[in-house]
Write an enzyme that holds these catalytic residues in place. Sequence first.
Site, PDB file in Angstrom:
ATOM      1  CG  HIS A 195      -1.953  -1.095   1.137  1.00  0.00           C
ATOM      2  ND1 HIS A 195      -2.389  -1.806   2.219  1.00  0.00           N
ATOM      3  CD2 HIS A 195      -2.613  -1.593   0.055  1.00  0.00           C
ATOM      4  CE1 HIS A 195      -3.291  -2.698   1.824  1.00  0.00           C
ATOM      5  NE2 HIS A 195      -3.441  -2.588   0.511  1.00  0.00           N
ATOM      6  CD  GLU A 198      -0.669   0.595   4.364  1.00  0.00           C
ATOM      7  OE1 GLU A 198       0.034  -0.421   4.477  1.00  0.00           O
ATOM      8  OE2 GLU A 198      -1.896   0.550   4.130  1.00  0.00           O
ATOM      9  NE  ARG A 253      -6.347  -0.269   0.287  1.00  0.00           N
ATOM     10  CZ  ARG A 253      -6.178  -0.908   1.450  1.00  0.00           C
ATOM     11  NH1 ARG A 253      -5.648  -0.273   2.471  1.00  0.00           N
ATOM     12  NH2 ARG A 253      -6.533  -2.164   1.586  1.00  0.00           N
ATOM     13  CG  HIS A 323       0.074  -3.813   5.321  1.00  0.00           C
ATOM     14  ND1 HIS A 323      -0.688  -3.424   4.240  1.00  0.00           N
ATOM     15  CD2 HIS A 323       0.583  -5.032   5.008  1.00  0.00           C
ATOM     16  CE1 HIS A 323      -0.643  -4.377   3.317  1.00  0.00           C
ATOM     17  NE2 HIS A 323       0.113  -5.364   3.758  1.00  0.00           N
ATOM     18  CD  GLU A 397      -2.347  -3.047   9.203  1.00  0.00           C
ATOM     19  OE1 GLU A 397      -1.805  -1.939   8.979  1.00  0.00           O
ATOM     20  OE2 GLU A 397      -3.032  -3.646   8.359  1.00  0.00           O
TER      21      GLU A 397
HETATM   22  O1  0X9 Z   1      -6.628  -3.945   4.420  1.00  0.00           O
HETATM   23  C1  0X9 Z   1      -5.473  -4.369   4.383  1.00  0.00           C
HETATM   24  O2  0X9 Z   1      -4.977  -4.819   3.368  1.00  0.00           O
HETATM   25  C2  0X9 Z   1      -4.611  -4.330   5.633  1.00  0.00           C
HETATM   26  N1  0X9 Z   1      -4.813  -3.107   6.355  1.00  0.00           N
HETATM   27  S1  0X9 Z   1      -4.302  -1.680   5.746  1.00  0.00           S
HETATM   28  O3  0X9 Z   1      -4.795  -0.592   6.538  1.00  0.00           O
HETATM   29  N2  0X9 Z   1      -2.731  -1.633   5.842  1.00  0.00           N
HETATM   30  O4  0X9 Z   1      -4.704  -1.610   4.387  1.00  0.00           O
HETATM   31  C3  0X9 Z   1      -4.970  -5.477   6.551  1.00  0.00           C
HETATM   32  C4  0X9 Z   1      -4.879  -6.831   5.947  1.00  0.00           C
HETATM   33  C5  0X9 Z   1      -4.998  -7.902   6.977  1.00  0.00           C
HETATM   34  N3  0X9 Z   1      -6.172  -8.685   6.899  1.00  0.00           N
HETATM   35  C6  0X9 Z   1      -7.404  -8.297   7.363  1.00  0.00           C
HETATM   36  N4  0X9 Z   1      -7.618  -7.121   7.799  1.00  0.00           N
HETATM   37  N5  0X9 Z   1      -8.376  -9.176   7.366  1.00  0.00           N
HETATM   38 ZN    ZN Z   2      -1.738  -1.715   4.111  1.00  0.00          ZN
END
Ligand code: 0X9
Ligand code: ZN
Length: 500
Positions: A195, A198, A253, A323, A397
Site C-alpha cells: 500500500h 504506508e 493506496r 503495513h 500493522e
Molecule cells: O486492508 C489491508 O490490506 C490491511 N490493512 S491496511 O490498513 N494496511 O490496508 C490489513 C490486511 C490484513 N487482513 C485483514 N484485515 N483481514
Molecule cells: Zn496496508
Amino acid sequence: MRYLRLILVGSAALLLAAAQVADEQDGTDLLPVDLSAARDPAPSAGWYDGHRVVRVHVRNTAELDLLLTTTDDVWSHHVPGETIDVRVSPEQFAQLSQTGLPFEILIDDLQPLIDAEAAKIEARRHMDGLDWFENYKTLAEIEARIDQLAGLYPHLAQHWVIGQSIEGRDIHALIITDPGGSGDRPVFLITGCQHAREWVGPMTAMFVADQLLENYAGSARIQDILDGMQFVIAPMMNPDGYVYSWTTMRLWRKNRNPLVGGGCVGVDLNRNWSFEWGGAGASPDPCDNTYRGWGPLSEPETSAFADFVTGSGKQIAAYIDFHSYSQVVASPWSYTCDPPPNLGLFNELGKMMADAIHSVHGQTYEYGPACTKLYVASGTAKDWGFGQLGALSWTIELRPDTKPPGFLLPPEEILPTAEENFEAVLQLAEYWTTAVWVDFAYVGIEWGTFDRPFNTLAEGVAAVALGGRVIVKAGSSNETLEISKPLTLEGYGGIVTIGQ
Ligand code: 0X9
Ligand code: ZN
C-alpha cells in the site's frame, strides 16, 4: 553458485532479470501505457483541503455498508460494533451527516498536516547527523540503499530484480543468508509497501535487511539465524503507487494500473493474491480502494513476487508483510473469521512477537487473527503465504496506534518502529531455527528420500530426549504441532510417536 541455480529453478527469466542493475529512477519516463484515457482524479496542490478523518460508530454490517457508500477510504481496523475511522471529502462529509450515523471528527483538515509533513521531511533532508532511518526516503533513495547494501556485503546478500511494476519500475528483492550452506535453508519472507501511503512499512523492511547485514559480523545471534534461514526481503512491492504518493496524492493506496476499467486507476495489491481471491472484503469495483483486480495475481507486482517465491522451490518458513497503521500483529485468516489451522501456535507466536515489540520501546501491539482483530479481507498476501505456501504468516500493522495522525507517522518514529519490529522478526526467526522440524509426509515408510530441509523422525525423537522442541508439520496440510515432551500423535493417515 549452487544457491543461485536453485533459486532459479523453473524460471530462466529471473536469471536475465538478475543481471540487471537497478538504476536510480525518478519514474517520469517509464510509462508503457497511455494514461490519458483513465479518469484518475486530477490532484492539485491542495487536493486534501477540507478533507476530514472521522470516527464513525457502526453497530452492525448494515451500518458499515451504509458508511461505505459515502467513502471507501478506511483508515482504521475496528470491527462492526465498535468504531471505524474514515477519510471524507467535504462532499462526502455532507453525505455522512445525512446518514444519521454518529461520528466524531479526529482530523478537521488534512491538507495542512500533509503540507507540514512534506516541509518537515524536506527540512530533515538538510539536517546533519541524521541516521538514514530518521527520515522518509524517495524510491530512488531506497533503491540506492538496496544497491549499496548488496555491494557492501556481497558474501551475505544477493540483489535480485524480480520483475517490473505496471509502469515499468523494477521490483527488488534482497536474499540474505550466511555464506556457505547448500541453499536449502528455509526462507523467511518479508514484504513492504503493498500500500503506497504506508511509508513506514518499506522503511521497516529496509531496516531488517540493513541490521541483518550490518550486525552480522559482531552478532552471534544474527549469525545463528542466518545459518539456519535465508531472508527474502522485498521492501517496495508497489513502487508506482509509492512514487505517486510522493509526487501527487499522499494518500494513494493501490498500484497504478490504468486499465482496470470504470475509468479508474489501480488495484489493491493486498486483495490480488491467489488464495481465496475475490471473496468478502475485496471489491469488484475498479474505482474502489480495495479493488481486487480482474483475477488472482493479475498485477505484475503480485505475480512477480509469487513467481519468484514459488519458482525457487524452497520451503517457505515464515512471512511478515508490513503495513500501517494500528499496531496489530495479525495472523490468518483474513478471508474468513473461522479459526485457522494452528490457531494456538499463531496466538502463541503472535504474543511472543507483541511482547518482543513491547520490550524495545514499550509500545503495545495487539495480536490475533486478522479477520476478527481487524476486518474480513480476501486475497491478502498473508493468507496466500499461509494457505498457499504453508508459511507461518502475519500482517504487521505498524505505528501509530488507532489515534491520528494515521498514515502520516512523524519521521522521528520510523527508527523506533523499525527497531521494535526487528526484534519481533529476530524472535520469530529464532523460534524457527532453534526447533527441530519433522514433516509427516517424509516419515511415512514409502518416503525414503529427503529433498527438503526437514529432519527425520529419529532426529526429532533425539531432540525431545535432550529437552528440545520439535515441530511436526502435517504433510500437505498446513497444520503444525509443537511437541516438547514424549507424545503420541494420531491422524494424518498414520500414527507417529515421538520421544519413545
Ligand atoms: O486492508 C489491508 O490490506 C490491511 N490493512 S491496511 O490498513 N494496511 O490496508 C490489513 C490486511 C490484513 N487482513 C485483514 N484485515 N483481514
Ligand atoms: Zn496496508
